[in-house]
Scaffold this motif. Structure first.
Motif, PDB file in Angstrom:
ATOM      1  N   GLU A  65      -2.615  -0.911  -3.673  1.00 39.22           N
ATOM      2  CA  GLU A  65      -3.591   0.086  -3.217  1.00 39.22           C
ATOM      3  C   GLU A  65      -2.870   1.406  -2.966  1.00 39.22           C
ATOM      4  O   GLU A  65      -1.720   1.426  -2.529  1.00 39.22           O
ATOM      5  N   TYR A  66      -3.567   2.503  -3.250  1.00 38.27           N
ATOM      6  CA  TYR A  66      -3.033   3.840  -3.008  1.00 38.27           C
ATOM      7  C   TYR A  66      -3.952   4.569  -2.037  1.00 38.27           C
ATOM      8  O   TYR A  66      -5.162   4.647  -2.269  1.00 38.27           O
ATOM      9  N   ASN A  67      -3.399   5.106  -0.976  1.00 39.49           N
ATOM     10  CA  ASN A  67      -4.135   5.996  -0.078  1.00 39.49           C
ATOM     11  C   ASN A  67      -3.614   7.395  -0.361  1.00 39.49           C
ATOM     12  O   ASN A  67      -2.429   7.667  -0.169  1.00 39.49           O
TER      13      ASN A  67
ATOM     14  N   SER B 172      -8.763   9.503   0.062  1.00 47.06           N
ATOM     15  CA  SER B 172      -9.254   8.590  -0.973  1.00 47.06           C
ATOM     16  C   SER B 172      -8.381   7.349  -1.052  1.00 47.06           C
ATOM     17  O   SER B 172      -7.171   7.416  -0.862  1.00 47.06           O
ATOM     18  N   THR B 173      -9.019   6.227  -1.362  1.00 42.65           N
ATOM     19  CA  THR B 173      -8.307   4.974  -1.574  1.00 42.65           C
ATOM     20  C   THR B 173      -8.610   4.498  -2.990  1.00 42.65           C
ATOM     21  O   THR B 173      -9.776   4.419  -3.391  1.00 42.65           O
TER      22      THR B 173
ATOM     23  N   ILE C 277       0.843  -1.192   0.000  1.00 41.40           N
ATOM     24  CA  ILE C 277       0.000   0.000   0.000  1.00 41.40           C
ATOM     25  C   ILE C 277       0.878   1.242   0.000  1.00 41.40           C
ATOM     26  O   ILE C 277       1.747   1.390   0.856  1.00 41.40           O
TER      27      ILE C 277
ATOM     28  N   SER D 165       0.945   5.187   0.543  1.00 36.90           N
ATOM     29  CA  SER D 165       0.181   6.267   1.161  1.00 36.90           C
ATOM     30  C   SER D 165       0.914   7.571   0.927  1.00 36.90           C
ATOM     31  O   SER D 165       2.128   7.643   1.123  1.00 36.90           O
TER      32      SER D 165
ATOM     33  N   SER E 218     -13.725   6.834   0.009  1.00 36.94           N
ATOM     34  CA  SER E 218     -13.404   8.251   0.114  1.00 36.94           C
ATOM     35  C   SER E 218     -14.173   8.855   1.276  1.00 36.94           C
ATOM     36  O   SER E 218     -15.318   8.481   1.532  1.00 36.94           O
TER      37      SER E 218
END
Length: 121
Positions: A46-48, A87-88, A5, A7, A77
């Motif tokens: 995944e991107y936060n 937002s994810t 992930i 972030s 979100s």
């Protein structure tokens, strides 16, 4: 299976703020280059992205010129009391052509256009 992930914290104009990191029981502060490298290799699951309501004007962009294009799908979100949009996203493959505008206007847009036509006529 663990997820990788990324972030990051950015301004409205896409400038990366200190504290961005990649997580997999690992935190690397200021890791914009690492995020770009992992993204190019399709390793991030995944991107936060926390977008702060400020415009910084200059600084290191999250994705610099030359970054490989790719679509993202919003999966969650929320907005904080201070206006930070949290937002994810997950990778969604290639950017589909013509994906930035709906092919047919919605009911509200049709009504708006009809109203403008009546007022102009």
């Amino acid at each position: 299976m663990r997820k990788l992930i990324a972030s990051t914290f950015v301004s409205l104009d896409g400038v990366q703020a200190p504290g961005s990191r990649v997580g997999l029981n690992l935190q690397i502060i200021g890791s914009g280059n690492l995020i770009q490298t992992l993204r190019a290799a399709a390793l991030i699951d995944e991107y936060n992205v926390w977008t702060f309501p400020v415009v910084l004007g200059r600084g290191k962009r999250l994705f610099e010129a030359g970054a490989k294009a790719g679509a993202m799908r919003l999966v969650a979100s929320q907005t904080s009391a201070t206006g930070v949009v949290m937002s994810t996203y997950v990778p969604a493959g290639d950017v589909p052509p013509g994906s930035f505008a709906p092919s047919e206007p919605g009911a509200r847009e049709v009504a708006r256009r009809a109203k403008l036509a009546r007022e102009a006529g």
